[in-house]
Motif scaffolding. Structure first.
Motif, short mmCIF file in Angstrom:
data_model
loop_
_atom_site.label_atom_id
_atom_site.label_comp_id
_atom_site.label_asym_id
_atom_site.label_seq_id
_atom_site.Cartn_x
_atom_site.Cartn_y
_atom_site.Cartn_z
N LEU A 66 0.36 -1.34 -0.27
CA LEU A 66 0.18 0.08 -0.17
C LEU A 66 0.58 1.37 -0.15
O LEU A 66 1.74 1.33 0.54
CB LEU A 66 -1.05 0.37 1.26
CG LEU A 66 -1.30 1.44 1.35
CD1 LEU A 66 -2.62 1.41 0.26
CD2 LEU A 66 -2.96 0.98 2.95
N TRP A 94 2.19 0.50 4.33
CA TRP A 94 1.76 -1.30 4.26
C TRP A 94 2.42 -1.99 3.70
O TRP A 94 1.93 -2.08 2.15
CB TRP A 94 -0.11 -1.67 4.90
CG TRP A 94 -0.30 -3.02 4.73
CD1 TRP A 94 0.28 -3.16 6.25
CD2 TRP A 94 -0.34 -4.08 4.54
NE1 TRP A 94 0.14 -4.82 6.54
CE2 TRP A 94 -0.35 -5.07 5.10
CE3 TRP A 94 -0.99 -3.90 3.54
CZ2 TRP A 94 -0.74 -6.51 4.56
CZ3 TRP A 94 -1.55 -5.48 2.71
CH2 TRP A 94 -1.06 -6.16 3.32
N ARG A 141 -6.46 4.60 9.55
CA ARG A 141 -6.89 3.58 9.35
C ARG A 141 -6.41 2.21 9.17
O ARG A 141 -5.21 1.71 9.77
CB ARG A 141 -5.70 4.90 7.57
CG ARG A 141 -6.44 3.18 6.80
CD ARG A 141 -5.38 3.76 4.85
NE ARG A 141 -5.87 5.26 4.39
CZ ARG A 141 -5.16 6.19 4.27
NH1 ARG A 141 -4.15 6.09 3.39
NH2 ARG A 141 -6.22 6.66 3.47
N ILE A 143 -5.58 -1.39 7.74
CA ILE A 143 -5.59 -2.85 6.89
C ILE A 143 -5.91 -3.75 6.44
O ILE A 143 -5.58 -3.97 7.84
CB ILE A 143 -4.22 -2.34 6.14
CG1 ILE A 143 -3.56 -0.36 5.71
CG2 ILE A 143 -3.99 -2.90 5.05
CD1 ILE A 143 -4.76 0.11 5.14
N CYS A 157 -7.68 -6.97 -0.89
CA CYS A 157 -7.27 -5.87 0.16
C CYS A 157 -7.69 -4.76 0.37
O CYS A 157 -8.46 -3.76 -0.41
CB CYS A 157 -5.65 -5.12 -0.18
SG CYS A 157 -4.52 -6.83 0.34
N SER A 159 -8.41 -1.04 2.76
CA SER A 159 -8.05 0.22 3.57
C SER A 159 -9.99 0.62 4.10
O SER A 159 -10.12 1.40 2.99
CB SER A 159 -7.49 0.83 3.32
OG SER A 159 -7.85 2.14 1.89
N ASP A 161 -10.94 3.65 6.32
CA ASP A 161 -10.76 5.55 7.67
C ASP A 161 -12.00 4.75 8.27
O ASP A 161 -12.36 5.35 7.97
CB ASP A 161 -10.82 6.46 6.41
CG ASP A 161 -9.77 6.47 5.26
OD1 ASP A 161 -8.62 5.58 5.76
OD2 ASP A 161 -9.19 6.86 4.61
#
Length: 249
Positions: A66, A94, A141, A143, A157, A159, A161
Motif C-alpha cells: 500500500l 503497509w 486507517r 488495513i 486488500c 483500507s 478510514d
C-alpha cells in the motif's frame, strides 16, 4: 500537457519496471477507496525520475504494498492520449509479508472461505466507519488483507478510514466480544487426548474375555444362562465357559 499536483493512495499492482533511462522506474497503482466496488477501481500508471525513489521501487517494493504517492498528474493533450502520475515521493503505508515464489507443481490452495471472511469484515467496518457525526473527518486507517499475498490477491486488500471516536467504540466492542467468548465453556476437542486414548487401549487389551464371560454368567440366574451365553458368543465369538457343555453353548 498539463501537470497538476496530485496525491494518491493505492496498491502496487505489478512489480515496478526500469524506465527507458537510468534512475527511472514505472509501475501501476491500483486505487481502491473503501466505499468502491471492484469495477470502480482505477489503475493509474506511475513513473519517477528520482534515482533513489526508483531504486527503492525496483528493489524493495512488491505487488500488494500500500503506497502513498505524491507528484504531478500529467493529463493528455488530446482525447486519445494517455495520462500518468509523475511521482516525487512514495511512502509505503503497509508492506505485504515477504514470501517465496509459488511452486509450479504445488497444489492450488482454495482461499474462498478466507476471501469471504475478509470481504465480510471489510463491509462491516466500512458501514461502521461511515456512521459518524457530520463534520467529523477520518484520521485512522485500518488495513485488511490476506497474509502472504501476491499480485493475485490485491483485490482482497481493503483500507477503511475511521474517526478517533469510532475507533474507541470499535475497541470497546472487541473487548466486550472477547469477554463474552472467554465466559463460554471451551469447545470440545475433535479427538481424544492422546494419553486418554493410550489408557483406554491398555485397559481393553488387559481384559480377559473368558474371565469376563464367567463373571457375567456367575451373576446370571440359571434359567437365563443359556440365552446370555449365546448373546456373549454373538458379541465376542465362541468362548469356552466352565460348566457349560459345548452343545449348550
Amino acid at each position: 500537457m498539463e501537470r497538476i499536483p496530485f496525491a494518491l493512495t493505492g496498491y502496487l499492482g505489478t512489480a515496478a519496471a526500469p524506465g527507458d533511462t537510468v534512475g527511472t522506474a514505472s509501475w501501476r497503482l491500483i486505487s481502491s477507496p473503501a466505499d468502491c466496488t471492484a469495477e470502480e477501481e482505477a489503475v493509474i500508471p506511475c513513473t519517477t525520475s528520482v534515482p533513489d525513489l526508483a531504486h527503492t521501487l525496483l528493489t524493495e517494493c512488491q505487488p500488494g504494498d500500500l503506497l502513498r504517492v505524491t507528484g504531478h498528474l500529467t493529463l493528455p493533450g488530446s482525447a486519445d492520449g494517455g495520462f500518468r502520475l509523475d511521482a516525487d515521493t512514495v511512502e509505503v503505508l503497509w508492506g505485504v509479508p515477504l514470501s517465496g515464489p509459488p511452486q509450479d507443481d504445488a497444489p492450488a490452495d482454495d482461499h474462498s472461505a478466507r476471501n469471504r471472511a475478509i470481504l465480510a469484515l471489510a463491509e462491516a467496518l466500512t458501514g461502521f466507519a461511515y456512521e459518524r457525526t457530520p463534520g467529523e473527518q477520518p484520521d485512522i486507517r485500518i488495513i485488511i488483507g490476506p497474509v502472504g499475498i501476491n499480485e493475485l490477491d490485491v483485490a482482497h486488500c481493503h483500507s477503511i478510514d475511521v474517526t478517533t471516536a469510532r475507533t474507541h467504540q470499535l475497541a470497546d466492542a472487541v473487548d466486550a466480544m472477547r469477554a463474552t467468548l472467554d465466559s463460554q465453556p471451551p469447545p470440545l476437542a475433535d479427538g481424544l487426548d492422546p494419553q486418554t486414548l493410550a489408557d483406554l487401549t491398555d485397559l481393553f487389551e488387559g481384559l480377559d474375555l473368558t474371565e469376563l464371560t464367567q463373571a457375567v454368567l456367575d451373576a446370571t440366574r440359571p434359567e437365563d444362562r443359556l440365552a446370555v451365553t449365546r448373546a456373549l458368543d454373538d458379541m465376542f465369538g465362541d468362548i469356552p465357559v466352565a460348566g457349560i457343555e459345548d452343545t449348550d453353548q
